[in-house]
Motif scaffolding. Structure first.
Motif, mmCIF file in Angstrom:
data_model
loop_
_atom_site.group_PDB
_atom_site.id
_atom_site.type_symbol
_atom_site.label_atom_id
_atom_site.label_comp_id
_atom_site.label_asym_id
_atom_site.label_seq_id
_atom_site.Cartn_x
_atom_site.Cartn_y
_atom_site.Cartn_z
ATOM 1 N N ALA A 127 -1.343 -8.997 19.930
ATOM 2 C CA ALA A 127 -2.597 -7.728 19.869
ATOM 3 C C ALA A 127 -1.294 -7.123 19.890
ATOM 4 C CB ALA A 127 -3.305 -7.519 21.509
ATOM 5 N N ILE A 128 -0.247 -7.387 21.492
ATOM 6 C CA ILE A 128 0.591 -6.173 21.524
ATOM 7 C C ILE A 128 1.759 -5.889 20.342
ATOM 8 C CG2 ILE A 128 2.410 -5.545 22.795
ATOM 9 C CD1 ILE A 128 0.599 -6.506 25.474
ATOM 10 N N ARG A 129 1.924 -7.599 19.717
ATOM 11 C CA ARG A 129 2.933 -6.823 18.854
ATOM 12 C C ARG A 129 2.727 -6.491 17.787
ATOM 13 N NH1 ARG A 129 3.593 -12.494 19.732
ATOM 14 N NH2 ARG A 129 5.377 -12.721 21.483
ATOM 15 N N HIS A 130 1.432 -6.980 17.135
ATOM 16 C CA HIS A 130 0.797 -6.268 15.634
ATOM 17 C C HIS A 130 -0.260 -5.113 16.296
ATOM 18 C CE1 HIS A 130 1.312 -10.188 15.217
ATOM 19 N NE2 HIS A 130 1.714 -9.551 14.394
ATOM 20 N N THR A 131 -0.324 -3.764 17.657
ATOM 21 C CA THR A 131 -0.868 -2.767 17.464
ATOM 22 C C THR A 131 0.421 -1.346 17.407
ATOM 23 O OG1 THR A 131 -2.965 -4.058 18.206
ATOM 24 C CG2 THR A 131 -2.442 -1.427 19.341
ATOM 25 N N GLY A 156 -5.192 -2.231 15.665
ATOM 26 C CA GLY A 156 -3.866 -2.951 14.840
ATOM 27 C C GLY A 156 -4.181 -2.776 13.730
ATOM 28 N N GLU A 157 -3.205 -3.087 12.830
ATOM 29 C CA GLU A 157 -3.186 -3.163 11.338
ATOM 30 C C GLU A 157 -4.011 -4.171 11.205
ATOM 31 O OE1 GLU A 157 0.054 -6.138 11.618
ATOM 32 O OE2 GLU A 157 -0.446 -3.888 12.809
ATOM 33 N N GLY A 158 -4.449 -5.213 11.210
ATOM 34 C CA GLY A 158 -5.759 -5.721 11.128
ATOM 35 C C GLY A 158 -4.771 -6.543 10.354
ATOM 36 N N ILE A 159 -6.009 -8.219 9.778
ATOM 37 C CA ILE A 159 -5.416 -9.174 8.904
ATOM 38 C C ILE A 159 -5.561 -9.231 7.752
ATOM 39 C CG2 ILE A 159 -4.967 -11.898 9.567
ATOM 40 C CD1 ILE A 159 -5.671 -11.481 12.961
ATOM 41 N N PRO A 160 -5.037 -9.825 6.674
ATOM 42 C CA PRO A 160 -5.929 -9.936 5.426
ATOM 43 C C PRO A 160 -6.808 -11.073 5.777
ATOM 44 C CG PRO A 160 -3.285 -9.268 4.743
ATOM 45 C CD PRO A 160 -3.561 -9.664 6.888
ATOM 46 N N PRO A 161 -8.134 -11.520 4.471
ATOM 47 C CA PRO A 161 -8.526 -12.563 4.746
ATOM 48 C C PRO A 161 -8.048 -13.293 4.281
ATOM 49 C CG PRO A 161 -9.707 -10.187 3.452
ATOM 50 C CD PRO A 161 -8.964 -9.576 3.837
ATOM 51 N N THR A 208 -10.899 -6.599 9.537
ATOM 52 C CA THR A 208 -11.258 -5.935 8.694
ATOM 53 C C THR A 208 -9.606 -5.611 8.453
ATOM 54 O OG1 THR A 208 -13.368 -5.151 9.131
ATOM 55 C CG2 THR A 208 -12.268 -4.123 7.829
ATOM 56 N N PRO A 209 -8.904 -5.515 7.566
ATOM 57 C CA PRO A 209 -7.979 -5.010 7.593
ATOM 58 C C PRO A 209 -7.560 -3.600 7.786
ATOM 59 C CG PRO A 209 -7.694 -6.374 5.913
ATOM 60 C CD PRO A 209 -9.302 -6.431 6.189
ATOM 61 N N GLY A 210 -6.633 -2.930 8.802
ATOM 62 C CA GLY A 210 -6.414 -1.241 8.866
ATOM 63 C C GLY A 210 -7.306 -1.014 9.820
ATOM 64 N N GLU A 211 -8.924 -2.160 10.721
ATOM 65 C CA GLU A 211 -9.401 -1.889 11.542
ATOM 66 C C GLU A 211 -8.356 -2.504 12.976
ATOM 67 O OE1 GLU A 211 -13.476 -1.402 9.725
ATOM 68 O OE2 GLU A 211 -12.995 -0.046 8.753
ATOM 69 N N GLY A 212 -8.065 -2.880 12.451
ATOM 70 C CA GLY A 212 -7.909 -3.921 14.231
ATOM 71 C C GLY A 212 -8.216 -5.423 14.010
ATOM 72 N N ALA A 213 -8.054 -6.275 14.804
ATOM 73 C CA ALA A 213 -8.383 -8.036 15.096
ATOM 74 C C ALA A 213 -9.006 -8.233 16.614
ATOM 75 C CB ALA A 213 -7.125 -8.526 14.501
ATOM 76 N N THR A 214 -10.405 -9.070 16.398
ATOM 77 C CA THR A 214 -10.601 -9.731 17.212
ATOM 78 C C THR A 214 -10.382 -10.526 17.459
ATOM 79 O OG1 THR A 214 -12.450 -7.843 17.608
ATOM 80 C CG2 THR A 214 -12.777 -10.009 18.604
ATOM 81 N N PHE A 215 -9.974 -11.554 18.381
ATOM 82 C CA PHE A 215 -9.870 -13.118 18.577
ATOM 83 C C PHE A 215 -10.233 -13.694 19.763
ATOM 84 C CE2 PHE A 215 -6.158 -12.416 16.729
ATOM 85 C CZ PHE A 215 -4.829 -13.432 15.786
#
Length: 215
Positions: A127-131, A156-161, A208-215
């Motif tokens: 998360a730190i790397r991508h925020t 962060g930037e989120g992940i493409p589907p 959601t791209p542009g809205e972060g990610a949750t693992f």
């Protein structure tokens, strides 16, 4: 694929270490401040190599079916608190807030605390790397009945589907150039998956791209 990925991840820090050591040994660099900076960078690269070796060792145990869990009834909130303490300096260095939100009625969990903490470390580092700076990372834990659900969410930037199904593959990187430049080996999520599944659990990502990610 394994040899190609490992060779690249070994070559990059080794080349950096070699260049800096040669500069100091040949007298090209002699002023104390630059030498201190070179030594700090060398130490960082050596730690990066050590982490890669540790990750490969962990994966070899998983492949051989020799991942040994030392399970006990333990407090998940303590594991999360230790993770927050350990990772906050790294998050702060990237101008990020690292927070925790834990269900007050959380029961004891049958787990290997050290291994579960390794999972959390890997997820928080990812998360730190991508925020981007001034973002927030939150670790949550909640009792959902027969299971306890733990999540690490970032802004962060989120992940493409199309990338979501590949995230836990070894050496997979959503952004290869950026991940390599900031130290990601591409093994952290694969190791997290192996540890979680060894506990009988499951791990996935939502984004959601542009809205972060949750693992």
């Amino acid at each position: 694929d394994l040899m190609t990925a490992v060779s690249h991840d070994l070559r990059t820090p080794l080349a950096s270490i070699r260049a800096m050591v040669e500069s100091m040994n040949d007298g090209v660099v002699s002023d104390p401040e630059t030498m201190r900076r070179y030594l700090r960078t060398t130490q960082s690269e050596v730690e990066r190599l050590g982490q890669l070796v540790d990750d490969l060792f962990e994966l070899s145990h998983m492949d051989a079916g020799q991942l040994q869990l030392h399970v006990e009834e333990a407090c998940l909130d303590e594991v999360i608190a230790e993770t927050l303490d350990g990772m906050t300096p790294q998050a702060a260095a990237s101008r990020l807030k690292l927070q925790g939100s834990i269900d007050s009625t959380l029961p004891l969990v049958v787990m290997d605390p050290r291994r579960v903490q390794r999972v959390l470390y890997n997820l928080v580092q990812n998360a730190i790397r991508h925020t981007p700076p001034d973002g927030t990372i939150v670790i949550r834990a909640a009792d959902i009945g027969k299971e306890v659900m733990v999540s690490v969410a970032d802004t962060g930037e989120g992940i493409p589907p199309e990338e979501l199904p590949k995230l836990f593959e070894r050496f997979h990187r959503v952004d290869k150039a950026r991940s390599r430049s900031n130290g990601g080996s591409g093994l952290g999520l694969s190791i997290a998956k192996g540890i979680v599944e060894a506990h009988g659990g499951r791990i996935w990502a939502e984004s959601t791209p542009g809205e972060g990610a949750t693992f």
